[in-house]
Design a protein around this motif. Structure first.
Motif, PDB file in Angstrom:
ATOM      1  N   PHE A 170       0.859  -1.188   0.000  1.00  0.00           N
ATOM      2  CA  PHE A 170       0.000   0.000   0.000  1.00  0.00           C
ATOM      3  C   PHE A 170       0.893   1.234   0.000  1.00  0.00           C
ATOM      4  N   ARG A 171       0.309   2.368  -0.297  1.00  0.00           N
ATOM      5  CA  ARG A 171       1.043   3.632  -0.247  1.00  0.00           C
ATOM      6  C   ARG A 171       1.159   4.094   1.201  1.00  0.00           C
ATOM      7  N   HIS A 172       2.374   4.425   1.593  1.00  0.00           N
ATOM      8  CA  HIS A 172       2.671   4.853   2.955  1.00  0.00           C
ATOM      9  C   HIS A 172       3.191   6.288   2.872  1.00  0.00           C
ATOM     10  N   PRO A 173       2.486   7.271   3.438  1.00  0.00           N
ATOM     11  CA  PRO A 173       2.842   8.671   3.197  1.00  0.00           C
ATOM     12  C   PRO A 173       4.236   9.059   3.673  1.00  0.00           C
ATOM     13  N   ILE A 174       4.730   8.426   4.738  1.00  0.00           N
ATOM     14  CA  ILE A 174       6.061   8.780   5.240  1.00  0.00           C
ATOM     15  C   ILE A 174       7.141   7.951   4.554  1.00  0.00           C
ATOM     16  N   ASP A 273       5.347  -1.957  16.116  1.00  0.00           N
ATOM     17  CA  ASP A 273       6.069  -1.036  15.250  1.00  0.00           C
ATOM     18  C   ASP A 273       5.878   0.376  15.772  1.00  0.00           C
ATOM     19  N   TRP A 274       6.696   1.281  15.278  1.00  0.00           N
ATOM     20  CA  TRP A 274       6.542   2.713  15.518  1.00  0.00           C
ATOM     21  C   TRP A 274       6.635   3.432  14.183  1.00  0.00           C
ATOM     22  N   VAL A 275       6.374   4.722  14.204  1.00  0.00           N
ATOM     23  CA  VAL A 275       6.578   5.521  12.995  1.00  0.00           C
ATOM     24  C   VAL A 275       8.063   5.527  12.626  1.00  0.00           C
ATOM     25  N   PRO A 276       8.391   5.868  11.386  1.00  0.00           N
ATOM     26  CA  PRO A 276       9.798   6.029  11.016  1.00  0.00           C
ATOM     27  C   PRO A 276      10.465   7.151  11.816  1.00  0.00           C
ATOM     28  N   PHE A 277      11.751   6.953  12.120  1.00  0.00           N
ATOM     29  CA  PHE A 277      12.565   7.957  12.787  1.00  0.00           C
ATOM     30  C   PHE A 277      13.604   8.506  11.811  1.00  0.00           C
ATOM     31  N   PRO A 294      11.130  11.131  15.797  1.00  0.00           N
ATOM     32  CA  PRO A 294      10.097  10.614  14.897  1.00  0.00           C
ATOM     33  C   PRO A 294       9.817  11.580  13.757  1.00  0.00           C
ATOM     34  N   ASP A 295       9.575  11.021  12.572  1.00  0.00           N
ATOM     35  CA  ASP A 295       9.072  11.846  11.485  1.00  0.00           C
ATOM     36  C   ASP A 295       7.743  12.468  11.903  1.00  0.00           C
ATOM     37  N   ASP A 296       7.434  13.624  11.343  1.00  0.00           N
ATOM     38  CA  ASP A 296       6.182  14.305  11.678  1.00  0.00           C
ATOM     39  C   ASP A 296       4.999  13.472  11.189  1.00  0.00           C
ATOM     40  N   PHE A 297       4.186  13.002  12.117  1.00  0.00           N
ATOM     41  CA  PHE A 297       3.031  12.177  11.775  1.00  0.00           C
ATOM     42  C   PHE A 297       1.717  12.888  12.073  1.00  0.00           C
TER      43      PHE A 297
END
Length: 492
Positions: A170-174, A273-277, A294-297
């Protein structure tokens, strides 16, 4: 925000100073004050598995060296690695090598491919492992060997070490932005997935024919099947509900059972899991990567792009779906589960706690012992709910000389069944054998988490323990790695 002040493990000279440091961090990390040996060690106890016996409580995790042939065949460094797996004394070999089920699913152009062309070589790797184990320990009837079957998905580099050729769920915005995906073209269609299931089934049949005891259907670290567990936004039969997001697993398992009914199945899972860092440039010291942030989520809440993640605060785990997944595993008759976390590609500090970052990483945003305790306690929590699953724990390497102390406690108290180690076995294959025989380890061989084994392949070089293993110290890639570290700010 300031970078954390980290006390390095080698500076903790005694169990008492280690205990004090753990207490100062305020984390729940238990351990035995002395390393038990022989029959008194929890790590030497056998465990029953479907009519077989696994002879002790440590495992070797799957690892790849980015060092096969371009057709996915075996090479001398790979043979040496498998020999060390056998010499380690571990009675559970979880995966050996991450084996791509198709050429286009490789994470690098030199990854082992499990197909008919490479069948003889893969059989040879297994034979080398078994022979080394027999020669050193005198028996192999309690040795269980599995092969890890994988498709690298978003992180495929099948033809060029520096060029991603992603296939995604799927498309993942980050992650799309991070890795340069700007169209729907890489998304695997439902028809693509039917062919992929067939590839897994063919690979498993080969594994059975060359003597593997089980195959691992890999669901971790951001690779394809792990990504499908987070495919909340994908339409159709493979996305949305958890039933749909686990459809691939069920189809693969059913197919394997049809062609290789005696082959056992395991799953290595990123339990959360966590968001990308990314590195924080404002806090970077001269010549070094910045600490992770963390990247801005904020614009993506609720965060529907992960598994085992709190959708309202995606820097926290939420194990509710992890528990549901393990119930599905039990329902499929699968008893072997290996629990990891996150991904080395976008949040390595929760996946593999380390004090030194790889070249595409960041300085640790927390004391790595915090990450170790996080993973250990997630496994403890899940083991309490699933006492009949055989659970392998991950994240122990950063404990270094205190690894046997901690592992012994959690195995003895039934918070985990088996403790797994990975690349530490390259520099020190005898780590846990020494610990349980002698009550101590040789500190000069202990992995200090320098991350050279990751920085090398991130830059097109072969993976290995360059700081501690004489074989890799003299490797032709060693001077190239030194220059890469200097240029990227990953130097110690």
């Amino acid at each position: 925000m300031t970078p954390p002040k980290i006390v390095r493990i080698p500076a903790l000279k005694t169990v008492e100073t280690f205990e004090e440091h753990v207490r100062n961090l305020g984390i729940d990390l238990q351990f035995e004050k002395t390393i038990a040996t022989g029959k008194d060690s929890a790590l030497t106890q056998p465990i029953s598995f479907n009519g077989c016996t696994i002879g002790n409580r440590w495992a070797i995790h799957p690892m790849e060296g980015w060092d096969g042939t371009t057709t996915g065949g075996i090479t001398e460094p790979m043979v040496r690695r498998w020999q060390r797996f056998g010499e380690s004394g571990a009675k559970l070999i979880w995966g050996g090598e991450a084996m791509a089920v198709r050429a286009d699913g490789r994470a690098n152009p030199n990854q082992l491919i499990i197909n008919e062309e490479n069948k003889t070589g893969i059989a040879q790797l297994r034979q080398i492992l078994v022979k080394a184990h027999q020669e050193k320990y005198g028996r192999t009837d309690d040795l269980i060997i599995g092969f890890q079957l994988t498709h690298s998905g978003r992180f495929c580099r099948p033809s060029d070490k520096k060029k991603l050729e992603p296939r995604i769920a799927f498309r993942h915005p980050i992650l799309d932005k991070k890795f340069g995906i700007n169209s729907d073209e890489p998304i695997l269609t439902d028809d693509d997935l039917k062919r992929l299931v067939e590839a897994y089934i063919k690979a498993a049949k080969i594994a059975a024919e060359v003597g593997a005891d089980f195959v691992d259907i890999k669901h971790c670290h951001g690779y394809l099947l792990h990504e499908f567990l987070g495919a909340h936004t994908r339409p159709g039969p493979y996305g949305g509900s958890l039933e749909n997001r686990t459809r691939l697993l069920r189809e693969i398992v059913d197919g394997i059972r049809a062609v290789a009914p005696k082959l056992e199945i395991g799953v290595r899972l990123s339990a959360f899991d966590w968001v990308p860092f990314k590195p924080n440039p404002e806090l970077a010291e001269p010549g070094k990567l910045g600490p992770g942030m963390p990247d801005d989520f904020s614009q993506y809440l609720p965060y529907k792009y992960g598994f085992g993640i709190n959708q309202n605060n995606p820097v926290e785990a939420d194990l509710s779906e992890t528990v549901q997944f393990l119930k599905i595993i039990e329902g499929l008759g699968i008893k072997l589960i290996n629990l990891s976390a996150g991904s080395p590609y976008y949040n390595p500090h929760i996946q593999r706690p380390a004090i030194y970052p790889p070249s595409d990483g960041y300085q640790p945003p927390e004391d790595p012992l915090v990450g170790v305790a996080r993973q250990i306690n997630v496994v403890k929590q899940l083991k309490a709910q699933f006492p009949h699953l055989i659970m392998v724990g991950t994240g122990y390497s950063y404990l270094q000389e205190y690894l046997p102390h901690v592992a012994g406690h959690y195995v003895r108290n039934k918070h985990v069944d088996i403790v797994g180690i990975g690349r530490m076995v390259l520099s020190y294959p005898d780590l846990l054998a020494d610990a349980t025989n002698k009550g101590k380890v040789e500190t000069r061989f202990v992995c200090r988490t320098f991350s050279d084994c990751t920085t090398a392949p991130r830059n097109g070089l072969r993976s290995g323990c360059y700081p501690l293993d004489d074989y890799y110290k003299s490797f032709e890639d060693a001077p190239k790695l030194k220059e890469v570290k200097k240029a990227t700010g990953a130097s110690r």
